[in-house]
Write an enzyme that holds these catalytic residues in place. Sequence first.
Site, PDB file in Angstrom:
ATOM      1  N   HIS A 183      -3.277   4.610   4.794  1.00 20.34           N
ATOM      2  CA  HIS A 183      -4.471   3.756   4.756  1.00 20.34           C
ATOM      3  C   HIS A 183      -5.635   4.525   4.149  1.00 20.34           C
ATOM      4  CE1 HIS A 183      -7.720   1.109   5.833  1.00 20.34           C
ATOM      5  NE2 HIS A 183      -8.288   2.100   6.481  1.00 20.34           N
ATOM      6  N   TYR A 192       4.306   4.581  11.783  1.00 18.47           N
ATOM      7  CA  TYR A 192       4.486   3.124  11.898  1.00 18.47           C
ATOM      8  C   TYR A 192       5.346   2.495  10.803  1.00 18.47           C
ATOM      9  CZ  TYR A 192       0.330   3.253   8.824  1.00 18.47           C
ATOM     10  OH  TYR A 192      -0.558   3.508   7.828  1.00 18.47           O
ATOM     11  N   ARG A 252       0.872  -1.176   0.000  1.00 25.14           N
ATOM     12  CA  ARG A 252       0.000   0.000   0.000  1.00 25.14           C
ATOM     13  C   ARG A 252       0.909   1.225   0.000  1.00 25.14           C
ATOM     14  NH1 ARG A 252      -2.267   0.818   5.456  1.00 25.14           N
ATOM     15  NH2 ARG A 252      -0.799   2.536   5.423  1.00 25.14           N
TER      16      ARG A 252
END
Lengths: 326, 394
Positions: free
Chosen positions: B287, B296, B283
Amino acid sequence: MAEMNLLQAVNTALDAAMAADERVICLGEDVGGFGGVFRATSHLQEKYGRERCFNTPLTEQGIAGFAIGLAAQGKVPVAEIQFADYIFPAFDQIVNEAAKFRYRTGNQFDVAGLTIRAPYGGGIAGGLYHSQSPEAYFCHTPGLKVVVPSGPRQAKGLLTAAIRDPNPVLFFEPKRLYRAAVGEVPDEEYTLPLGEAELVREGEDITLLGWGAQMEYLLKAADLAAAEEGIACEVIDLRTLLPWDRDRVAASVRKTGRLLIAHEAPRTGGYAGEISASIQETCFLHLEAPIARVTGLDTPFPLANEKEYMTDQWKILDAIKASLNY
Amino acid sequence: MKHSKRSVHRPQFISGSELPIPTLEILRADGSLYEGAEEPELSRDLAVRIYRTMIFTRILDERMTSAQRQGRLSFYLTCAGEEAAVAGSVAAFDPGDMIMGQYREQAALRFRGFSARQFMTQLLSTRNDLGKGRQMPVHYGTRELNFMTISSPLATQIPQAAGYAYGQRLDAGKAGGGASHCTLCYYGDGAASEGDFHAGMNMAAVLKCPVVFFCRNNGYAISTPTAEQYAGDGIASRGVGYGMQTIRVDGNDLLAVYAASVAARRIAVESFEPVLIEAMSYRLGAHSTSDDPSGYRSREEEDRWREMDPIARMRLWLYARDWWSEGEEKAALESYRGEVLSELKAEEKEPKPPLAALVEDVYDTPPWHLREQIEALSEHVRRHAEHYPAGKGV
Ligand SMILES: Cc1ncc(C[n+]2csc(CCOP(=O)(O)OP(=O)(O)O)c2C)c(N)n1
């Protein structure tokens, strides 16, 4: 007309629906060759083949999800959840998916054909996990219809209507009455309209309202009240809980001035609360006593003290007298 | 009883890594083929259509992400990095096959002909939205293009896809031979941890449903890396456990995705079985517009994956075959940028759906209580119009 029990009425309705419409499909745990643990789907696989009546793996969320997919594709699935106590793994699929399918797609897709059947209720020494009455959880969900038959005639007519209804329907069958309730059932296919209550007995003094297995107790209590005190009870079988027939109930309460609602499910958050609030809104000036609720306790369903726990005719009779003497 | 019958006479355990599943790779990062790789049959027209779908999707994502930052829409979610996985798979299916997606598959919609304007109607929840403005942005759905409306609860579409496909199989049974249509079900590596995943996969396998389960394994579920999502050999190893034909592909390799998808669809419709495809990808973006990945994962990690961009890889392959030119590339990018912006602007002028639609489609027709409630609400809004956006129209 034929004499049959509630289970046979369910089986007859399924059989006729499968014969009339090849899109009707019965699925669930053990519903195939075995015919279901209560035998509601007896002989259906034999008659209509394994593709239309079959066992699923043991997964309630899977059964509900699978049936939703079938319905979205245009089939008319009748899914069995073996006991209403085990419907909770499927809660998300029912509440977030089936109930909202039409709405969230802007009416491009729907699960019109979906019916989910589940035996519910106590009185069979089933303890916590074979006795629950979970109807109120689902009555809180816009998009669902919730139907509970009280006897064989109602079971056949309401289940046929549920299968044909263009909305997802939960059909809770009072398993205590599966074999105990016996009555005359018309041979031909017929429907009883969803959303309409049934006036079971006319009376002037108090309205007794219930559904499913409670109807037997309400009628017994009405008999006792008449015999002991000459009280004339009007008795109504709600039949469809969502959407419910408020006008029918309100008309009766305006006449009698008193309402008693009985259900097996726990009191707090139970469906009697919703009905009481609505009737109080529509009939406030006609009420001569507080609306009475005869319900289960706010405990899990017991095993050892089941007889004491059940909402039976004796508790209902007491509540009738209390209301009349208020 | 159904299990393998080989016996041993001493305790013998099998570890989760003992049955490693290989990854199908056909196209190298530089656009050349791996040695010995079998190129799938793919016409120039289809290849270009797939590629155009991929670049349109990338542009839509870039433009909508900035439009969200400008406050023109409330939320957005990109497909960036996974365009080959989505476009390459949908291209292998028939337009009559049902797609049941998760939410990151806008490339599939575009491939089937969803217009820039249609994307805008949903993203802006105007009265033209096919979903009647009821769901958050990116919850697209169109019956006409056989794309089931997206639903937020994760993985719920997986057992539904099994049921949908079972229905398709019943229809095919009447015609004889294989199924004419099947279902393509997308989901993420995170969604695969939901109970519905296991329920749906198992049911599809046991009940022989013509469905292709396409896992977009993009490394993350919001902030949770796959190392904290599962301990086994990816998602693919589960397919084997459920007894279904399974394949893992490089999800950034358009040719590998396409080749696997063509073969998977054939298995599904010809022998009425589910197939699992796990596409390994990344990805590239956040998100969603509500997320900031810097908390993260590292820049370096993202850069490493950016070098394996599936769009660049396919472009090099197209260039090498002379199926696409720099001129065409430039013209296409320009026209898509213009199209997306002008359609956004145009749709922004459209009104919201009417208040009365609030109670429609809860049931096939609104029952008495919904009629009462909407009447009361409309009356309230009329009396206090100044407090409500809908009041302006009354
Ligand atoms: C049942 C449920 N739980 C949680 C969420 C919140 N949520 C939305 S997306 C997401 C992560 C999904 O990750 P993955 O399946 O890997 O897909 P990706 O976003 O990476 O494409 C979560 C936790 C949800 N939508 N539904």
